[in-house]
Design a protein around this motif. Structure first.
Motif, PDB file in Angstrom:
ATOM      1  N   VAL A  85       4.560   6.440  -8.163  1.00  0.00           N
ATOM      2  CA  VAL A  85       5.448   6.939  -8.936  1.00  0.00           C
ATOM      3  C   VAL A  85       3.869   7.983  -8.262  1.00  0.00           C
ATOM      4  CG1 VAL A  85       4.619   7.869 -11.115  1.00  0.00           C
ATOM      5  CG2 VAL A  85       5.527   5.549 -10.641  1.00  0.00           C
ATOM      6  N   ASN A  86       2.833   7.923  -7.719  1.00  0.00           N
ATOM      7  CA  ASN A  86       1.656   8.647  -7.419  1.00  0.00           C
ATOM      8  C   ASN A  86       0.933   8.231  -6.287  1.00  0.00           C
ATOM      9  OD1 ASN A  86      -0.102   6.565  -8.589  1.00  0.00           O
ATOM     10  ND2 ASN A  86      -0.081   7.822 -10.761  1.00  0.00           N
ATOM     11  N   GLY A  87       1.142   7.129  -5.555  1.00  0.00           N
ATOM     12  CA  GLY A  87       0.831   7.205  -4.683  1.00  0.00           C
ATOM     13  C   GLY A  87      -0.960   6.042  -4.279  1.00  0.00           C
ATOM     14  N   LEU A  88      -1.050   5.262  -6.146  1.00  0.00           N
ATOM     15  CA  LEU A  88      -1.875   4.209  -6.046  1.00  0.00           C
ATOM     16  C   LEU A  88      -1.967   3.213  -5.357  1.00  0.00           C
ATOM     17  CD1 LEU A  88      -4.462   4.162  -7.753  1.00  0.00           C
ATOM     18  CD2 LEU A  88      -3.106   3.094  -9.424  1.00  0.00           C
ATOM     19  N   SER A  89      -3.139   2.945  -4.483  1.00  0.00           N
ATOM     20  CA  SER A  89      -3.373   2.321  -3.409  1.00  0.00           C
ATOM     21  C   SER A  89      -4.108   0.853  -3.173  1.00  0.00           C
ATOM     22  CB  SER A  89      -2.329   2.848  -2.564  1.00  0.00           C
ATOM     23  OG  SER A  89      -3.904   3.741  -1.923  1.00  0.00           O
ATOM     24  N   ASP A  90      -5.654   1.445  -3.866  1.00  0.00           N
ATOM     25  CA  ASP A  90      -6.786   1.427  -3.618  1.00  0.00           C
ATOM     26  C   ASP A  90      -7.296   0.837  -4.785  1.00  0.00           C
ATOM     27  OD1 ASP A  90      -9.825   0.824  -2.672  1.00  0.00           O
ATOM     28  OD2 ASP A  90     -10.056   2.593  -1.807  1.00  0.00           O
ATOM     29  N   GLU A  91      -7.801  -0.564  -4.735  1.00  0.00           N
ATOM     30  CA  GLU A  91      -8.400  -0.935  -5.953  1.00  0.00           C
ATOM     31  C   GLU A  91      -9.674  -0.145  -6.471  1.00  0.00           C
ATOM     32  OE1 GLU A  91      -8.032  -4.213  -7.777  1.00  0.00           O
ATOM     33  OE2 GLU A  91      -5.498  -4.414  -7.299  1.00  0.00           O
ATOM     34  N   ARG A  92     -10.407   0.102  -5.243  1.00  0.00           N
ATOM     35  CA  ARG A  92     -11.425   0.493  -6.233  1.00  0.00           C
ATOM     36  C   ARG A  92     -10.820   2.569  -6.898  1.00  0.00           C
ATOM     37  NH1 ARG A  92     -14.041   2.167  -0.573  1.00  0.00           N
ATOM     38  NH2 ARG A  92     -11.898   3.101  -0.570  1.00  0.00           N
ATOM     39  N   ASN A  93     -10.024   3.027  -7.013  1.00  0.00           N
ATOM     40  CA  ASN A  93      -9.669   3.573  -7.650  1.00  0.00           C
ATOM     41  C   ASN A  93      -8.856   4.243  -8.937  1.00  0.00           C
ATOM     42  OD1 ASN A  93      -6.667   6.530  -6.717  1.00  0.00           O
ATOM     43  ND2 ASN A  93      -8.103   6.755  -7.968  1.00  0.00           N
TER      44      ASN A  93
END
Length: 461
Positions: free
Chosen positions: A430-438
């Motif tokens: 959907v929006n490129g979320l890929s990092d646990e820290r994010n």
């Protein structure tokens, strides 16, 4: 000497900030001056101090319940710019409006004063004020629970500021320690909050049932499934709460407020309004509208959907759920409906999930609970765990899907995705979320600038 002067000035600023005049909490008089030791002299003073915490909660949740709980998840989309676009596109920065935690710490500060000084209002009575202190500790737990879920590690402050000798520049505390404090506060609340008030306060103040419900949410966040099952049973066994029997009654949970399905609401009225209309139903496009993914996710024949948005148009311009079926998106009048933060269907589905995750003989009850929500919505029951798995992959996923539909736009979806470990797999396309820290928010820039001992969240450094 310079350091002492700076510290004194900072403390005075905090006193002015947390001691400014506040509006009434509905028809209850809140604290209107700095809530220090000298204020808490009578039971009325103690009640006013707690009302001041509820008043702070009104400001916190009037828009943030959706920013924090929905805007970064997959059920909403936006055609606007500004904060809604920032969140849906996962472009958070330290200047994002939703990154400001000041309102939550206002709640906590007022709770800390109440917890410390309410006993002064009941001299000679060691049990006096415990019911009010239970509410204060539940409200403090609520504020810290949002802080942990949104920002992760956060400053933990449990004492009022009464001296310039105290360190006002507090650094972050590990989130697990904060969650331990939340459990401690709620443990006190479930023992000392009132069973009921026998009026509308049952829905807008913390009772034992409300404290147990929040505790069940905390246990699920921490993956303490056995404990969550125990806490949720205390809620389901509480005669104060019953599921809405019909779809019309289901719609009134949100539009009329104070329903028997509601466990805890943030109260509003004609004077103290919220941002529901701005969020969900004003102008040619509301701030958030149902996403295409959400609109394609529900099962045919689901009786809830016509109460959620206009199904007769290809692209709905508003969410009706809180404001009423058929609400005009051109009506600019402020919204005064309460914001329902916790209700019985939420806790029932959390219990179903907790039982599914513990497995064994609990599966039958888990299915039964899930089917209660499905059948109310006009959907067929899953006769077996295999039937649920055939449609949604496994029983836990079937329950998560049901939560997405039943609790849509109520501020749960993002937190459900994070606690179940599905945020990245769901949101990456959907929006490129890929990092646990994010998964956490950045710390707001002005908060960082005021406290030299705070560090920015790792992902946003």
């Amino acid at each position: 000497m310079k350091a002492l002067i700076n510290k004194t000035v900072s403390l005075l600023l905090i006193i002015l900030l947390f001691g400014s005049c506040v509006k009434q909490v509905l028809d209850k008089k809140p604290v209107s001056s700095f809530p220090g030791e000298d204020f808490y002299k009578t039971p009325d003073d103690a009640q006013a101090g707690v009302n001041g915490i509820y008043n702070a909660a009104q400001g916190v949740f009037r828009i943030n319940f959706a920013y924090w709980g929905e805007a970064r998840a997959d059920n909403v989309q936006t055609a606007q710019s500004g904060e809604s676009l920032t969140l849906t596109q996962n472009n958070l920065t330290e200047s994002a409006v939703s990154a400001n935690w000041t309102g939550l710490y206002t709640m906590i500060s007022r709770a800390n004063y109440a917890i410390a000084y309410i006993p002064n209002a009941y001299p000679g009575d060691p049990d006096g004020g415990k019911q009010l202190m239970g509410q204060a500790r539940a409200l403090r737990a609520l504020a810290y629970f949002y802080l942990v879920r949104v920002w992760g590690d956060v400053p933990l402050v449990t004492e009022p500021y009464t001296s310039i000798e105290q360190d006002i520049f507090v650094s972050k505390t590990n989130k697990e320690q904060v969650l331990d404090q939340i459990e401690t506060d709620l443990g006190y609340a479930v023992q000392n909050c009132a069973d009921r008030f026998n009026n509308n306060d049952d829905r807008i103040k913390f009772t034992k049932g409300g404290a147990y419900a929040l505790l069940a949410q905390v246990y699920m966040w921490r993956k303490k499934y056995a404990e969550a099952a125990t806490a949720s049973k205390m809620v389901l066994d509480n005669s104060l709460y019953t599921l809405a029997a019909s779809m019309d009654d289901w719609g009134k949970i949100f539009t009329n407020s104070y329903s028997s399905e509601s466990i805890f609401e943030i109260g509003y009225n004609e004077t103290q309004t919220n941002s529901l209309r701005v969020l969900y139903a004003v102008g040619s496009d509301a701030m958030f509208t149902p996403s295409a993914k959400f609109r394609s996710s529900y099962e045919q024949g689901d009786k809830r959907i016509p109460y959620v948005y206009d199904t007769t148009v290809a692209t709905p311009k508003a969410i009706w759920k809180f404001l009423g079926k058929g609400v005009s998106d051109e009506d600019p009048s402020p919204s005064r409906q309460n914001i329902v933060l916790i209700r019985l269907a939420d806790i029932l589905l959390l219990r179903a999930e907790a039982l599914a995750r513990t497995g064994g003989t609990n599966i039958a009850e888990s299915l039964s609970l899930l089917n209660r929500i499905r059948q109310r919505a006009g959907l067929p029951a899953f006769e077996t765990e295999a039937a649920a798995a055939a449609r949604y992959g496994d029983l836990e996923s079937a329950i998560l899907h049901e939560r997405s539909i039943e609790l849509c736009f109520e501020g749960h979806r993002w937190f459900d995705l994070v606690r179940t470990g599905k945020a990245i797999t769901t949101m990456r396309p959907v929006n490129g979320l890929s990092d646990e820290r994010n998964l956490v928010w950045p710390v707001f820039v002005s908060v960082l600038n005021k406290n030299p001992n705070l560090e920015q969240s790792e992902f946003y450094k």
